[in-house]
Design an enzyme around this catalytic site. Structure first.
Site, PDB file in Angstrom:
ATOM      1  N   ARG A  27       6.265   0.677  -8.699  1.00 20.78           N
ATOM      2  CA  ARG A  27       5.173   0.175  -8.020  1.00 20.78           C
ATOM      3  C   ARG A  27       4.485   1.599  -6.397  1.00 20.78           C
ATOM      4  O   ARG A  27       4.996   2.530  -6.202  1.00 20.78           O
ATOM      5  CB  ARG A  27       6.271  -0.418  -6.098  1.00 20.78           C
ATOM      6  CG  ARG A  27       5.698  -1.784  -6.306  1.00 20.78           C
ATOM      7  CD  ARG A  27       6.554  -2.806  -5.310  1.00 20.78           C
ATOM      8  NE  ARG A  27       7.568  -1.833  -4.492  1.00 20.78           N
ATOM      9  CZ  ARG A  27       8.346  -2.877  -2.781  1.00 20.78           C
ATOM     10  NH1 ARG A  27       7.897  -3.907  -2.902  1.00 20.78           N
ATOM     11  NH2 ARG A  27       8.460  -1.619  -2.261  1.00 20.78           N
ATOM     12  N   THR A  53      -0.285   0.258  -2.422  1.00 23.76           N
ATOM     13  CA  THR A  53      -0.996  -0.336  -2.747  1.00 23.76           C
ATOM     14  C   THR A  53       0.397  -1.999  -2.722  1.00 23.76           C
ATOM     15  O   THR A  53       0.378  -2.944  -2.486  1.00 23.76           O
ATOM     16  CB  THR A  53      -1.594  -0.460  -3.796  1.00 23.76           C
ATOM     17  OG1 THR A  53      -0.992  -1.072  -4.814  1.00 23.76           O
ATOM     18  CG2 THR A  53      -2.446  -0.003  -3.882  1.00 23.76           C
ATOM     19  N   ASP A  82      16.698   4.923  -6.507  1.00 29.34           N
ATOM     20  CA  ASP A  82      17.091   6.304  -5.725  1.00 29.34           C
ATOM     21  C   ASP A  82      18.765   5.923  -5.928  1.00 29.34           C
ATOM     22  O   ASP A  82      19.598   7.026  -6.082  1.00 29.34           O
ATOM     23  CB  ASP A  82      16.224   6.419  -4.345  1.00 29.34           C
ATOM     24  CG  ASP A  82      14.647   6.865  -4.704  1.00 29.34           C
ATOM     25  OD1 ASP A  82      14.764   7.307  -6.338  1.00 29.34           O
ATOM     26  OD2 ASP A  82      14.417   6.613  -3.731  1.00 29.34           O
TER      27      ASP A  82
HETATM   28  C1  PRP Z   1      12.085  -1.467  -7.145  1.00 27.08           C
HETATM   29  C2  PRP Z   1      12.185  -2.524  -7.953  1.00 27.08           C
HETATM   30  C3  PRP Z   1      11.521  -3.778  -9.343  1.00 27.08           C
HETATM   31  C4  PRP Z   1      10.284  -3.476  -7.657  1.00 27.08           C
HETATM   32  C5  PRP Z   1      10.014  -4.443  -6.897  1.00 27.08           C
HETATM   33  O1  PRP Z   1      11.460  -0.593  -8.337  1.00 27.08           O
HETATM   34  O2  PRP Z   1      13.076  -1.827  -9.335  1.00 27.08           O
HETATM   35  O3  PRP Z   1      10.490  -3.277  -9.620  1.00 27.08           O
HETATM   36  O4  PRP Z   1      10.511  -2.200  -7.125  1.00 27.08           O
HETATM   37  O5  PRP Z   1       9.212  -4.326  -6.295  1.00 27.08           O
HETATM   38  P1  PRP Z   1       8.407  -5.720  -6.252  1.00 27.08           P
HETATM   39  O6  PRP Z   1       8.781  -6.472  -6.391  1.00 27.08           O
HETATM   40  O7  PRP Z   1       7.574  -5.964  -4.552  1.00 27.08           O
HETATM   41  O8  PRP Z   1       7.192  -5.389  -7.226  1.00 27.08           O
HETATM   42  P2  PRP Z   1      10.259   0.879  -8.489  1.00 27.08           P
HETATM   43  O9  PRP Z   1       8.942   0.622  -7.929  1.00 27.08           O
HETATM   44  O10 PRP Z   1      10.957   1.325  -7.147  1.00 27.08           O
HETATM   45  O11 PRP Z   1      10.513   1.389  -9.509  1.00 27.08           O
HETATM   46  P3  PRP Z   1      12.215   2.277  -9.261  1.00 27.08           P
HETATM   47  O12 PRP Z   1      13.149   1.175 -10.649  1.00 27.08           O
HETATM   48  O13 PRP Z   1      11.877   3.317 -11.054  1.00 27.08           O
HETATM   49  O14 PRP Z   1      12.923   3.275  -8.823  1.00 27.08           O
HETATM   50  N1  URA Z   2      12.437  -1.875  -4.626  1.00 30.18           N
HETATM   51  C1  URA Z   2      14.112  -1.055  -3.658  1.00 30.18           C
HETATM   52  O1  URA Z   2      14.044  -0.487  -4.625  1.00 30.18           O
HETATM   53  N2  URA Z   2      14.067  -1.851  -3.162  1.00 30.18           N
HETATM   54  C2  URA Z   2      13.528  -2.786  -2.401  1.00 30.18           C
HETATM   55  O2  URA Z   2      13.889  -2.928  -1.453  1.00 30.18           O
HETATM   56  C3  URA Z   2      12.493  -3.259  -2.525  1.00 30.18           C
HETATM   57  C4  URA Z   2      11.999  -2.306  -3.934  1.00 30.18           C
END
Ligand code: PRP
Ligand code: URA
Length: 208
Positions: free
Chosen positions: A103, A107, A202
């Site tokens: 994400r 944005t 994380d």
């Molecule tokens: C997190 C989570 C989802 C997304 C959810 O991933 O694991 O994929 O955010 O957010 P949304 O519903 O607003 O799209 P992140 O972007 O943190 O990536 P990561 O899994 O690589 O840490």
């Molecule tokens: N991604 C996460 O890992 N946690 C949240 O709360 C939202 C997006």
């Protein structure tokens, strides 16, 4: 389809430990995997079994068997991979695809960086995995990418979901059944789920 929330004291107990900021990486990973297993169990409630004949030590009987070739799991990288161990316990022979997505921090829109799924995915029911359904942007894009491959039946498993994200996914993909362990209160100004559990990726990988 209305989102299905697991409603069980054991799940609440596990979520309590998962959410706690003092829970370390090892236990966090184990809990993500365990809760994913229960989600998958629930998601398989409508599974169609094939009738087969076996012999118990006492007699022959006709009984149902799951054709595991009908299923594929697709975790959204990174955090979705934390759910893989758990769901593979339920359907060990399912194939596995991967969707890479993160994400954008400003944005909050998903950025795609990887897509690799089994060749015959269109013949399978696909179960997408991501512990967090926040704005719903990642889920919507992932479902669209899977639909483009010709998949007819898709389920989405998340550990914690926000009402705002659920609404968006249900509107955009009314044919996709969402399962979650808990629907939380809302998103905060940084589009994090509250009370939530923080950043799932994380915490699984110990990157922050
Ligand atoms: C997190 C989570 C989802 C997304 C959810 O991933 O694991 O994929 O955010 O957010 P949304 O519903 O607003 O799209 P992140 O972007 O943190 O990536 P990561 O899994 O690589 O840490
Ligand atoms: N991604 C996460 O890992 N946690 C949240 O709360 C939202 C997006």
């Amino acid at each position: 389809m209305k989102t299905i929330e697991l409603n069980h004291p054991l799940i609440e107990h596990k979520l309590t430990i998962l959410r706690d900021r003092n829970t370390g990486t090892k236990e966090f990973r184990e809990l993500i995997s365990e809760i994913a297993m229960f989600l998958c169990y629930e998601a398989m409630k409508d599974a169609k079994l094939e009738q087969t004949e076996i012999e118990t030590p006492l007699e022959k009987m006709k009984t149902g068997k799951l054709n595991e070739d009908n299923y594929a799991f697709v975790p959204i990288l990174r955090a979705g991979t934390g759910m893989l161990d758990g769901v593979i316990n339920v359907i060990p022979n399912a194939k596995i695809g991967h969707i890479g997505m993160y994400r954008n921090e400003k944005t909050f829109e998903p950025v795609n960086y990887y897509f690799k799924v089994p060749k015959d995915i269109d013949k399978r029911e696909v179960i997408i995995l991501d512990p967090m359904l926040a704005t719903g942007g990642s889920a919507i894009d992932a479902i669209e990418a899977i639909k483009k491959k010709g998949v007819k039946k898709i389920k989405f498993l998340s550990i914690i979901a926000a009402p705002e994200g659920i609404k968006k996914v249900e509107e955009k993909h009314p044919d996709v059944q969402i399962y979650c362990a808990h629907i939380d209160d809302q998103l905060n100004e940084n589009k994090y789920i509250v009370p939530g559990l923080g950043d799932a990726g994380d915490r699984i990988f110990g990157t922050r």
